[in-house]
Design an enzyme around this catalytic site. Structure first.
Site, short mmCIF file in Angstrom:
data_model
loop_
_atom_site.label_atom_id
_atom_site.label_comp_id
_atom_site.label_asym_id
_atom_site.label_seq_id
_atom_site.Cartn_x
_atom_site.Cartn_y
_atom_site.Cartn_z
N GLY A 299 10.91 -11.86 -4.91
CA GLY A 299 9.91 -11.55 -3.90
C GLY A 299 8.63 -12.35 -4.04
O GLY A 299 8.50 -13.24 -4.87
N ILE B 109 5.67 -11.52 -5.12
CA ILE B 109 5.03 -11.40 -6.43
C ILE B 109 6.01 -11.85 -7.51
O ILE B 109 5.64 -12.54 -8.46
CB ILE B 109 4.59 -9.94 -6.70
CG1 ILE B 109 3.54 -9.50 -5.68
CG2 ILE B 109 4.04 -9.79 -8.12
CD1 ILE B 109 3.23 -8.00 -5.72
N ARG C 211 2.83 -5.08 1.82
CA ARG C 211 2.02 -4.43 2.83
C ARG C 211 1.78 -5.38 3.99
O ARG C 211 1.50 -6.56 3.80
CB ARG C 211 0.67 -4.04 2.20
CG ARG C 211 -0.10 -3.01 2.98
CD ARG C 211 -0.97 -2.16 2.06
NE ARG C 211 -1.89 -2.96 1.29
CZ ARG C 211 -3.21 -2.96 1.48
NH1 ARG C 211 -3.74 -2.22 2.44
NH2 ARG C 211 -4.00 -3.68 0.72
N ASP D 166 -7.43 -5.19 -9.89
CA ASP D 166 -8.74 -4.62 -9.56
C ASP D 166 -9.81 -5.17 -10.51
O ASP D 166 -10.94 -5.45 -10.12
CB ASP D 166 -8.70 -3.09 -9.65
CG ASP D 166 -7.59 -2.50 -8.80
OD1 ASP D 166 -7.34 -3.04 -7.71
OD2 ASP D 166 -6.95 -1.53 -9.24
N HIS E 124 -5.25 2.81 -8.22
CA HIS E 124 -5.03 1.43 -7.75
C HIS E 124 -4.87 1.39 -6.23
O HIS E 124 -3.97 0.77 -5.71
CB HIS E 124 -3.79 0.83 -8.45
CG HIS E 124 -3.49 -0.60 -8.07
ND1 HIS E 124 -4.41 -1.61 -8.24
CD2 HIS E 124 -2.39 -1.16 -7.53
CE1 HIS E 124 -3.87 -2.74 -7.81
NE2 HIS E 124 -2.65 -2.51 -7.37
#
Length: 330
Positions: free
Chosen positions: A11, A13, A82, A151, A179
């Site tokens: 994928g 990532i 997303r 983050d 997160h």
């Protein structure tokens, strides 16, 4: 010898994360697993002249079993990305099932592995993993981590003009909570070296750390979410875990963990009212050795952020646990 496995390696990532792990001199063996394209990704990466011996698997022919057997560190970026207009919550139904099924494989084939979960929504997928491991009788809170490093990376980057660091990663900024959105709480008051953020810039800076992912989703205009920065952050955390596994001491990283099972965790659980929380964790050869409570002495602004954080976190955590205890009807 360290064997790492990436579940969801084909994928957005998974591919850059696998590339970084293949290039890492600390990894002796790298196993890639996904439902499609793994042989091609593996062949491509196998031409890189680095230490790690690489293998790739599809679901057929017991692929998951082969990928996980003998694995020390499992990183899970699997799931759908997303898209514009989607919240992390919209991802839940699809990604929850994916994580549940992969963690069942871990429970069976590599129950002692460190499990690093990237798949969103992390606030729910980590509790899902914990419930699956509990049901299998192999849950060790010290070995389950939600990767919240992105983050931290964003916070380091976005405050560079105030930290004055040529290398933004030299600024240490605790980012706690969860997160997603308001559950992400950057504790700028605890930064080292200390930051002098103008009052009129503070809210926008916090918001950018909390919703930085939206910037990327919007900029990619329907073509994906934060994949490259997430792969970097996932690798940075995985590298820290591997260094600790290999005996390096003094490694402290923020990560989303099950507090009651880790030294010092009860204090934070009592203060926040939640059992899963991202905070500074000292890593050792057996995983999470202790958590550090960085919540004492926070500013009034940060207290308000923490209130909103814990309220959101409670719902996210319950949603994950409920997904396993009361599975959705097909």
């Amino acid at each position: 010898m360290v064997k790492a496995a990436v579940l969801g390696a084909s994928g957005g990532i998974g591919q850059p994360l696998s590339l970084l792990l293949k290039a890492c001199p600390l990894v002796d063996e790298l196993a890639l697993y996904d439902v499609v394209n793994t042989p091609g990704v593996t062949a491509d990466l196998s031409h890189i002249s680095s230490v790690a011996k690489i293998s790739g698997y599809l679901p057929k022919d017991d692929g998951l079993k082969h990928a996980l057997t003998g694995t020390d560190v499992v990183i899970i970026p699997a799931g759908i990305p997303r898209k514009p207009g989607m919240t992390r919550d919209d991802l839940f139904k699809v990604n929850a099932s994916i994580v549940r099924d992969l963690v069942k494989g871990i429970a069976e084939f590599s129950p002692k592995a460190f499990v690093l979960i990237i798949s969103n929504p992390v606030n729910s997928t980590v509790p899902i993993a914990a419930e699956v491991l509990k049901a299998a009788g192999v849950f060790d809170p010290k070995r389950l981590f939600g990767v919240t490093t992105l983050d931290v990376v964003r916070a380091e980057t976005f405050v560079q003009e105030y930290s004055g660091q040529k290398d933004p990663s030299k600024a240490q900024i605790p980012v706690v909570g969860g997160h997603s959105g308001e559950t992400i709480v950057p504790l700028f008051s605890k930064a080292s070296p200390s930051l002098n953020i103008p009052a009129d810039k503070y809210d926008a800076l916090v918001n950018r750390v909390q919703f930085g992912g939206d910037e990327v989703v919007k900029a990619k205009d329907g073509a994906g979410s934060a994949t490259l920065s997430m792969a970097f952050a996932g690798y940075r955390f995985a590298e820290a875990v591997i260094k600790a596994l290999r005996g390096e001491t003094g490694i402290v990283e923020p990560t989303f963990v099950y507090l009651p099972g880790i030294a010092g965790g009860d204090e934070i659980a009592k203060a926040t009212g939640v059992e899963f929380f991202s905070t500074l964790v000292t890593l050792g050869a057996n995983g999470a050795e202790k958590v550090t409570n960085v919540l004492a002495g926070v500013t009034d602004q940060e207290k308000k952020l923490l209130e909103a954080c814990t309220k959101g976190l409670k719902g996210n955590i319950e949603k994950g646990i409920d997904f396993i205890k009361n599975p959705p009807q097909k």
